[in-house]
Design an enzyme around this catalytic site. Sequence first.
Site, PDB file in Angstrom:
ATOM      1  N   CYS A  15      92.161  46.188 164.384  1.00 45.70           N
ATOM      2  CA  CYS A  15      91.347  46.513 165.563  1.00 45.70           C
ATOM      3  C   CYS A  15      92.190  46.442 166.835  1.00 45.70           C
ATOM      4  CB  CYS A  15      90.143  45.579 165.670  1.00 45.70           C
ATOM      5  SG  CYS A  15      90.606  43.850 165.939  1.00 45.70           S
ATOM      6  N   CYS A  18      92.914  42.934 167.993  1.00 47.53           N
ATOM      7  CA  CYS A  18      93.949  42.328 167.135  1.00 47.53           C
ATOM      8  C   CYS A  18      95.326  42.836 167.547  1.00 47.53           C
ATOM      9  CB  CYS A  18      93.698  42.675 165.669  1.00 47.53           C
ATOM     10  SG  CYS A  18      92.118  42.071 165.047  1.00 47.53           S
ATOM     11  N   ASP A 396     101.313  85.235 179.034  1.00 47.34           N
ATOM     12  CA  ASP A 396     102.482  86.103 179.087  1.00 47.34           C
ATOM     13  C   ASP A 396     102.166  87.289 178.167  1.00 47.34           C
ATOM     14  OD1 ASP A 396     105.164  86.957 179.486  1.00 47.34           O
ATOM     15  OD2 ASP A 396     105.664  86.147 177.511  1.00 47.34           O
TER      16      ASP A 396
END
Length: 701
Positions: A15, A18, A396
Amino acid sequence: MATEKNVYRLQGLSCTSCAAKFEKNIRQIDTVEDVQLNFGASKLTVDGDVSILQLEKAGAFDGIKVFPEKQRNTKQHIPFWLKRENQTTLVSLVLLLAGYGVSAANGQNNWLSIVLFALAILIGGYSLMKEGLLNLSKLEFDMSTLMTIAVIGAALIGDWAEGAVVVFLFSVSEALESYSIDKARNSISSLMEIAPTTATVLRNGVEYEVEVEELMINDVILIKPGQKIAMDGEVIQGNSSVNQSAITGESVPVHKVLGDEVFAGTLNEEGSMQVRVTKLAEDTTIAKIIHLVEEAQAEKAPTQQFVDRFAKYYTPAILAISVLIMVIPPLAMGGLWSDWFYKGLVVLVVGCPCALVISTPIAIVTAIGNAARNGVLIKGGIHLEETGQIKVIAFDKTGTLTEGRPEVTDVISVSAVAEAELLKQAASIERFSQHPLATAIMRAAGKLSNDLLEVEDFQSITGKGAKGLLGGRLVYVGSPNLYKEMDRLEESFEQRILELQRQGKTVMLVWSEAGLDGMIAVADQVRKSSLSVIQKLHQMGIRKTVMLTGDNQSTASAIGQQLGLSEVKAELLPHEKVAMIKSMRQYGKVAMIGDGVNDAPALASANIGIAMGGAGTDTALETADIALMADDLEKLPYTINLSMRTKQIILQNISIALGLKVIALLLIIPGWLTLWMAVMADMGATVIVVLNSLRLMRSRV
């Protein structure tokens, strides 16, 4: 003195909180000067002298395993039932149900039911409470700390059953969250496993099996049918169909012949080939893709930066409110301390910002990984978010809206010079030029039997043409505008040029001081997909589609009309394209899409620069914010749609995370919210947010 920088891969990082704690623990190691942890990619960079044992000790609280970056690790699949944390969760559930069974039969405060609930807490919540108590001793308040306080608090006021339910729900939601985050990370790990680790190299006619890291540039590797290509290189013998979907997202195999470029990680389908290695293992296209995707996942999107700032003030505020609820009402209004202590615990649990903190990064990680698998390289969360807000797209022409391979269609002599000689003169001068039109003339001249002429004093005239001495005679090859700057163009020639330009052809004139010798018309075919892509973009809410080209107005207008573009700007020099991009910002965010080489200034000046055909083009990978790895314009609507979906899911995630908390906090006032419901609200929100983000894995071109 420069410190040693080491990069590691991580397993078991569960997590964001963590990850933050792991990073903090590493910083506390004396020999470490700096550390960067990429949660999305599970990657760690450490400046300083530190061992893997020290790093794993710093991550022991979450069971984090550390491996050197270049070490290949096959992640072992452990069946669900054999995972220790799932086994303890299952035992906890059995004890919990047994406790409720005894309570129903013998009363809630029966000693046996209390023992069963206590065992459910100890077995199911051992690792949780061990970590929580350690954090509490350091006054670190993360999810483990809050849950530990809640469980101990429930036990102190005699609500053993609720403490056991809290432990069980927390364990289940942790398992679901870990599974979901691993699914999101697979987008990177699957990329890393694409390229083979060994290759068959030919040395003095003998085949050797070697590690790819040992291969050098110009080594020759043998690619057999059904094998993956180990390194980027050039085909020097043989031909075959190669499946490039892993790199470019193309579903149809590409036939490779002598001189063609091949990429590491692509699959050789039928023929045998010999390939000359052109890049080292760390410089291959797939290695650069992995690196750029990981960097992109580490970069925080604007929404994530806002959420992080919000959470920074939100968490302390929730802690303060929880303490105030525990202390002030019993003192001011009376009532049982245990009741207000319980309500304070509920606020503490329900207010945890886990779901909010993870709401954005998990969506960004999943979306960028999905895009990479589909041949679109997005170089950061900020670019992913901004792409969905684009209102103007500038294209382009050459190689983007058109095939990028112009061919000579007409060679017209207007003097005594023969047509073949006219083409030879033009090709002799244009061989020194890099312009696509020059390449077309060279290809046409290649069909002639005679060699090209010697050129002296070659000079390029930027955006207009070139000149050089051919046998002492100064010859020009350039646009009609360049000719007009030097001499008057006869009306009959002017009409002929206009007629060719109306057909969508670009006309180049060949002349000397004696006058006009002739004209060469070149046409570039419009891509088959261009019209449908432009239509899709308008349907998606793009206000303006604009073509920016250095080509003449007539040719540009013919193509613009054919494709239904909003606007066409022709005869532009590179700096004029940049000025046009800036002027279009009045309509909203602007994207520029080009080949990433000639259009680098315009790509850089747009809000979002998108390069076509990024595979094998280092400039495209470096210059653009987004690279379409295949030469495929169809990926543009997909990318914009992915950005829009990501933005929607992030907003949904934030709404879910905050909405559930608001509802839960309101339920505390009448006393309807219990501790286990608070855990469900918090952990449930986290799981919903992660699962909602995983929907982005289903986005397809």
